[in-house]
Write a protein that holds these residues in place. Sequence first.
Motif, PDB file in Angstrom:
ATOM      1  N   THR A 140      46.059  33.651  95.091  1.00 46.49           N
ATOM      2  CA  THR A 140      47.030  34.095  96.084  1.00 46.49           C
ATOM      3  C   THR A 140      46.918  35.602  96.237  1.00 46.49           C
ATOM      4  OG1 THR A 140      48.583  32.323  95.538  1.00 46.49           O
ATOM      5  CG2 THR A 140      49.473  34.247  96.672  1.00 46.49           C
ATOM      6  N   ASP A 141      46.759  36.078  97.464  1.00 50.10           N
ATOM      7  CA  ASP A 141      46.642  37.506  97.728  1.00 50.10           C
ATOM      8  C   ASP A 141      48.038  38.091  97.937  1.00 50.10           C
ATOM      9  OD1 ASP A 141      46.024  40.065  98.555  1.00 50.10           O
ATOM     10  OD2 ASP A 141      44.383  39.443  99.864  1.00 50.10           O
ATOM     11  N   HIS A 142      48.377  39.116  97.148  1.00 45.88           N
ATOM     12  CA  HIS A 142      49.689  39.747  97.243  1.00 45.88           C
ATOM     13  C   HIS A 142      49.669  41.023  98.073  1.00 45.88           C
ATOM     14  CE1 HIS A 142      51.364  36.973  94.279  1.00 45.88           C
ATOM     15  NE2 HIS A 142      50.228  37.116  93.609  1.00 45.88           N
ATOM     16  N   GLY A 143      48.538  41.319  98.715  1.00 47.33           N
ATOM     17  CA  GLY A 143      48.476  42.450  99.628  1.00 47.33           C
ATOM     18  C   GLY A 143      48.042  43.746  98.971  1.00 47.33           C
ATOM     19  N   SER A 144      47.930  44.775  99.800  1.00 48.09           N
ATOM     20  CA  SER A 144      47.454  46.083  99.339  1.00 48.09           C
ATOM     21  C   SER A 144      48.428  46.702  98.342  1.00 48.09           C
ATOM     22  CB  SER A 144      47.282  47.026 100.532  1.00 48.09           C
ATOM     23  OG  SER A 144      46.346  46.508 101.450  1.00 48.09           O
ATOM     24  N   LEU A 145      47.873  47.427  97.381  1.00 46.31           N
ATOM     25  CA  LEU A 145      48.703  48.100  96.385  1.00 46.31           C
ATOM     26  C   LEU A 145      49.446  49.270  97.025  1.00 46.31           C
ATOM     27  CD1 LEU A 145      46.383  48.208  93.233  1.00 46.31           C
ATOM     28  CD2 LEU A 145      47.955  46.403  93.984  1.00 46.31           C
ATOM     29  N   ASP A 146      50.702  49.394  96.684  1.00 48.50           N
ATOM     30  CA  ASP A 146      51.547  50.487  97.168  1.00 48.50           C
ATOM     31  C   ASP A 146      51.522  51.590  96.122  1.00 48.50           C
ATOM     32  OD1 ASP A 146      53.512  52.208  98.031  1.00 48.50           O
ATOM     33  OD2 ASP A 146      55.089  50.689  98.189  1.00 48.50           O
ATOM     34  N   ILE A 147      50.669  52.586  96.336  1.00 50.78           N
ATOM     35  CA  ILE A 147      50.507  53.687  95.383  1.00 50.78           C
ATOM     36  C   ILE A 147      51.154  54.940  95.955  1.00 50.78           C
ATOM     37  CG2 ILE A 147      48.890  55.052  94.011  1.00 50.78           C
ATOM     38  CD1 ILE A 147      46.866  52.800  94.270  1.00 50.78           C
ATOM     39  N   ARG A 148      51.963  55.608  95.140  1.00 54.90           N
ATOM     40  CA  ARG A 148      52.699  56.792  95.577  1.00 54.90           C
ATOM     41  C   ARG A 148      52.265  58.026  94.785  1.00 54.90           C
ATOM     42  NH1 ARG A 148      57.571  54.809  97.827  1.00 54.90           N
ATOM     43  NH2 ARG A 148      57.146  52.694  98.618  1.00 54.90           N
ATOM     44  N   GLN A 149      52.483  59.175  95.377  1.00 54.92           N
ATOM     45  CA  GLN A 149      52.293  60.432  94.684  1.00 54.92           C
ATOM     46  C   GLN A 149      53.428  60.615  93.671  1.00 54.92           C
ATOM     47  OE1 GLN A 149      51.289  63.817  97.280  1.00 54.92           O
ATOM     48  NE2 GLN A 149      51.073  62.332  98.963  1.00 54.92           N
ATOM     49  N   VAL A 150      53.315  61.626  92.825  1.00 55.25           N
ATOM     50  CA  VAL A 150      54.342  61.898  91.824  1.00 55.25           C
ATOM     51  C   VAL A 150      55.709  62.040  92.481  1.00 55.25           C
ATOM     52  CG1 VAL A 150      55.134  63.557  90.100  1.00 55.25           C
ATOM     53  CG2 VAL A 150      52.717  62.929  90.180  1.00 55.25           C
TER      54      VAL A 150
ATOM     55  N   HIS B  12      43.808  45.832  96.456  1.00 54.62           N
ATOM     56  CA  HIS B  12      44.841  44.803  96.558  1.00 54.62           C
ATOM     57  C   HIS B  12      44.853  43.976  95.280  1.00 54.62           C
ATOM     58  CE1 HIS B  12      42.084  41.356  98.151  1.00 54.62           C
ATOM     59  NE2 HIS B  12      41.305  42.386  97.927  1.00 54.62           N
ATOM     60  N   ARG B  13      45.915  43.185  95.139  1.00 55.18           N
ATOM     61  CA  ARG B  13      46.100  42.355  93.939  1.00 55.18           C
ATOM     62  C   ARG B  13      46.187  40.890  94.325  1.00 55.18           C
ATOM     63  NH1 ARG B  13      50.519  40.125  91.134  1.00 55.18           N
ATOM     64  NH2 ARG B  13      51.994  41.116  92.592  1.00 55.18           N
ATOM     65  N   LEU B  14      45.548  40.031  93.503  1.00 52.63           N
ATOM     66  CA  LEU B  14      45.635  38.588  93.664  1.00 52.63           C
ATOM     67  C   LEU B  14      46.060  37.988  92.330  1.00 52.63           C
ATOM     68  CD1 LEU B  14      42.673  39.703  94.982  1.00 52.63           C
ATOM     69  CD2 LEU B  14      42.847  37.473  96.090  1.00 52.63           C
ATOM     70  N   SER B  15      46.571  36.764  92.353  1.00 48.40           N
ATOM     71  CA  SER B  15      46.922  36.085  91.104  1.00 48.40           C
ATOM     72  C   SER B  15      46.523  34.623  91.196  1.00 48.40           C
ATOM     73  CB  SER B  15      48.419  36.219  90.801  1.00 48.40           C
ATOM     74  OG  SER B  15      49.193  35.557  91.782  1.00 48.40           O
ATOM     75  N   SER B  16      46.347  34.009  90.014  1.00 46.71           N
ATOM     76  CA  SER B  16      45.920  32.617  89.955  1.00 46.71           C
ATOM     77  C   SER B  16      46.397  31.985  88.657  1.00 46.71           C
ATOM     78  CB  SER B  16      44.390  32.531  90.034  1.00 46.71           C
ATOM     79  OG  SER B  16      43.935  31.208  89.775  1.00 46.71           O
ATOM     80  N   PRO B  17      46.813  30.719  88.686  1.00 46.38           N
ATOM     81  CA  PRO B  17      47.230  30.054  87.445  1.00 46.38           C
ATOM     82  C   PRO B  17      46.068  29.658  86.543  1.00 46.38           C
ATOM     83  CG  PRO B  17      47.408  28.539  89.290  1.00 46.38           C
ATOM     84  CD  PRO B  17      47.068  29.879  89.875  1.00 46.38           C
TER      85      PRO B  17
END
Length: 310
Positions: free
Chosen positions: A154-164, A143-148
């Motif tokens: 802030t947690d932005h949730g699980s990464l959406d990873i796709r196949q080719v 998952h990805r988080l961000s901070s100033p």
Amino acid sequence: MKTYQPLIAIACTFLLGCGGSNKQSTEGKEQEESPEFPSELIDFNAYPDNPIFTGTGQPTWDEHIRERGYILKEDTIYKMWYTGFQTENKSLSLGYATSADGINWDRYPGNPVFDGSWTEDMMVIKVDGLYQMFAEGRGDIAHRLSSPEGIRWTDHGSLDIRQVSGEPLSEGPYGTPTAWLENGVWYLFYERNDLGIWLATSKDLQVWTNMQDEPVIEMGPEVYDKYGLAVNQIVKYNGTYYAYYHGTAFEDWHEWSTNVAASKNLMHWTKYEGNPIMGENRSSGILVPDGSGFRLYTMHDKVEVFLSKN
């Protein structure tokens, strides 16, 4: 003049690795120039007073630390993020510490800085004034988080990873995420069950698409990463990308080492023939600039530092 670009600015720093020979069967690799492994990136001496940071050993939220933490040096301040937990409470929380010399660390008095979701095995990069953290969540799902400012996350949730093809990944973990940003494209290195390193890209941090559906770095055939590997960091030095990664020679994963691989294009990787550069369960290696040279920090399950021999 040699140049070093940490996973910030033009690119971001982190991740990747292969094992030890210069044989990686990838189409077109025969025509590529074999990358060099400068001594300043691979030869280090242990600091005599290691470890320099550990869990408290007391019944605090960070009685123990675990997995990959991350260190950035900004101006004259070293900043470290780490995961802590208690023996009696396996819930993981995120801690923050700073140092003026990279040796003596002060824990942030407001720790833990984040405990809203399971967060471990993280890496941090700063882009356009915003800290981006890529970490494992529960079930080894990235998952990805961000901070100033690197403290309020802030947690932005699980990464959406796709196949080719655009189809979702198959069921199962996809963890130890490491990100790199270059020319407006984000590159994500991730492992599946620590059994190989895959590479996906994104332009919006929302949807990630595999560059190929096979690993860009595979286990073995070298002994030191025969049973597992995962990237910790990618750096760009003198026009070549270097992936610092951990690998294991043991089927039960009881010991991990720190290794290096190199690439000219982020897709085709050559393992350093002298791997591992750190053994004895010194894994999760992170390279940090130190004046005209570098330091290597290993971070699982204690923080140790190794100083460049040059």
